[in-house]
Design an enzyme around this catalytic site. Structure first.
Site, PDB file in Angstrom:
ATOM      1  N   SER A 184       0.995  -1.243   0.019  1.00  0.00           N
ATOM      2  CA  SER A 184      -0.265  -0.164  -0.231  1.00  0.00           C
ATOM      3  C   SER A 184       0.642   1.459  -0.022  1.00  0.00           C
ATOM      4  O   SER A 184       1.782   1.441  -0.668  1.00  0.00           O
ATOM      5  CB  SER A 184      -1.259  -0.223   1.510  1.00  0.00           C
ATOM      6  OG  SER A 184      -1.932   0.755   0.936  1.00  0.00           O
ATOM      7  N   THR A 185       0.667   2.256   1.160  1.00  0.00           N
ATOM      8  CA  THR A 185       1.350   3.461   0.894  1.00  0.00           C
ATOM      9  C   THR A 185       3.232   3.235   1.054  1.00  0.00           C
ATOM     10  O   THR A 185       3.970   2.223   1.350  1.00  0.00           O
ATOM     11  CB  THR A 185       1.215   4.346   2.098  1.00  0.00           C
ATOM     12  OG1 THR A 185      -0.351   4.035   2.242  1.00  0.00           O
ATOM     13  CG2 THR A 185       2.179   5.537   2.572  1.00  0.00           C
ATOM     14  N   ASP A 306      -4.396  -4.652   6.102  1.00  0.00           N
ATOM     15  CA  ASP A 306      -4.420  -5.716   5.077  1.00  0.00           C
ATOM     16  C   ASP A 306      -3.181  -6.825   4.642  1.00  0.00           C
ATOM     17  O   ASP A 306      -2.527  -5.796   4.774  1.00  0.00           O
ATOM     18  CB  ASP A 306      -5.121  -4.236   3.914  1.00  0.00           C
ATOM     19  CG  ASP A 306      -5.251  -5.416   2.505  1.00  0.00           C
ATOM     20  OD1 ASP A 306      -6.123  -6.955   3.077  1.00  0.00           O
ATOM     21  OD2 ASP A 306      -5.943  -5.254   1.609  1.00  0.00           O
TER      22      ASP A 306
END
Length: 361
Positions: A184-185, A306
Site C-alpha cells: 500500500s503506502t 490488510d
C-alpha cells in the site's frame, strides 16, 4: 505530550480549501497552518513555518503541483498527499506527482465535491496522520500511490471467498511457482525497485497495490515500459506465467484460480475488505487455496493490516512468506501486523525482495 501535526492545504479550489482545512482543524492533534490557492503562495508561507504534511492539488495556476513537489523533495523532503480528480487523463499526471515522491493519493470527484469530502473525512484524516509518520527520506523519485478514500466498514475476506477447509488438492507440489505481493503506502516505488531488478525469465507474479481504479492501468503501463518482464493490469482469465506480473485493477478484487497445471486470474466485484478493494487478504487467501506450497507470499510497505491474515493462511498452507523490513519501509504497518500474527517466515530489506522471488525458479 506529542506535538500537533502541522498541515498546509494547497489547492486552487476555494471549496476544497474550506472543507479540507475545516475537517482537519476539527481533529485533535492536527493544526492547519495555511490553506492557499497556489504553490507560490505556499512557498511564501513556508518561509514562516514549515508544515509536517502538505495536501496538494496537481493542476493549479502559476505553478503546477508536480513542479512544486519536486522542488520540495529536493530541498526539504516533506510528506505530501496528492488530492486529485479521478480521471484517466489525471491518472497519468498524478502518477508523475507520485514519481516525484508523494506518499498518498486522495481522489476527489468532479461533482458533489463538498459532500464527498465531508463523508470521507475520517479517511482523509487517517491518510494525513499516516503521511505524517511516513519515512519520506526513503522515497526515491519513482511512482507512488495509496488507497482511495473508503467507507469505514471493515469486512474480512470471508465476504469474497470462503476460507480453505481441509487440504485442497492444489497443495500438491508442482514445478511452477507463483508469487503474490501485497502493498500500500510507499508500495508503488517499492514495486518499481523490485520489478525492475527481475530478469525476463522470472516467476509469474500477482500484485495487489492499494490504488484508485483509474490509476492502476497507467501504473501498470509505466512499469511495463521500464521492466524486462511484462507488466499489465489483470483481467479475468489472464494466465500467471513466468516473465509476467499482473496488477489487480483498482476498485476490483483479484483471485488466483488453478486449472490443471495452470494458474489463472479472476477479477470480481464485492464489498470492501479491510476497507480496501482490491484487498491483499482476498488475494492471499485465494493463493493459499489455489497454489499452497507452490507459492511465495510477500507483504511490503503499507498502512493498516490488510494482508496480515491472508499471509498467515498462505504460510499455514505451506507457502513461503516474506515481509519487507522496517528500515526500508515508508510505512511499516502491514508488514508489522503480519509479523505479529505469525504469518512471516523471513524478513528482508527491499533490496533483497527480488532475490527472494528468483529463489523460486
Amino acid at each position: 505530550m506529542q506535538a500537533a501535526i502541522k498541515v498546509m492545504v494547497v489547492d486552487d479550489s476555494a471549496v476544497v480549501r474550506q472543507v479540507v482545512a475545516g475537517m482537519l482543524s476539527a481533529t485533535p492533534g492536527i493544526v492547519v497552518i495555511a490553506a492557499v490557492a497556489d504553490p507560490l503562495l505556499a512557498m511564501e508561507r513556508m518561509k514562516q513555518q514549515w508544515p509536517d504534511v502538505i495536501v496538494l492539488d496537481v493542476e493549479m495556476p502559476r505553478m503546477d503541483g508536480i513542479t512544486f513537489l519536486r522542488k520540495i523533495m529536493s530541498e526539504r523532503p516533506t510528506p505530501v498527499v496528492i488530492c486529485s480528480t479521478l480521471t484517466e487523463k489525471g491518472a497519468k499526471t498524478t502518477l508523475e506527482a507520485m514519481a516525484a515522491g508523494a506518499v498518498a493519493i486522495v481522489t476527489k470527484p468532479k461533482l458533489g465535491l463538498k459532500q464527498f469530502l465531508v463523508e470521507a473525512s475520517n479517511d482523509l484524516v487517517s491518510t494525513v496522520k499516516a503521511a505524517a509518520r511516513a519515512n519520506v527520506r526513503r522515497l526515491s523519485p519513482r511512482a507512488e500511490g495509496a488507497a482511495p478514500l473508503t467507507a469505514p466498514v471493515k469486512h474480512t475476506a470471508d465476504v469474497i471467498l470462503a476460507p480453505a477447509s481441509g487440504s485442497p488438492r492444489a497443495m500438491a507440489q508442482t514445478t511452477e511457482r507463483v508469487i503474490a505481493i501485497g502493498t500500500s503506502t510507499g508500495g508503488t516505488q517499492a514495486l518499481e525497485e523490485v520489478l525492475t531488478m527481475l530478469p525476463r525469465v522470472s516467476p509469474g507474479i500477482l500484485i495487489v497495490q492499494h490504488m484508485p481504479e483509474k490509476f492502476t492501468a497507467a501504473f501498470a503501463a509505466r512499469l511495463d515500459s521500464i521492466c524486462q518482464i511484462q507488466v499489465k493490469e489483470a483481467e479475468t482469465n489472464d494466465r500467471i506465467v513466468p516473465g509476467r506480473a499482473l496488477i489487480a485493477p483498482g476498485g476490483k478484487h483479484v483471485l488466483m484460480k488453478r486449472s490443471g497445471a495452470q494458474y489463472m486470474v479472476e477479477v470480481v466485484d464485492g464489498p470492501l475488505v479491510n476497507r480496501h478493494r482490491p484487498s491483499v487478504d482476498v488475494m492471499f487467501r485465494s493463493v493459499a487455496k489455489a497454489a499452497g506450497v507452490n507459492a511465495l507470499g510477500i507483504i511490503m510497505t503499507g498502512m493498516g493490516d490488510d494482508g496480515a491474515a491472508g499471509l498467515l493462511e498462505m504460510r499455514n498452507a505451506g507457502a513461503r512468506t516474506v515481509a519487507q523490513d522496517e528500515e526500508s519501509c515508508v510505512v511499516f504497518g502491514m508488514p508489522k501486523e503480519a509479523i505479529k500474527r505469525g504469518g512471516v517466515e523471513r524478513i528482508v530489506p527491499l533490496g533483497g525482495v527480488a532475490q527472494e522471488i528468483m529463489k523460486q525458479l
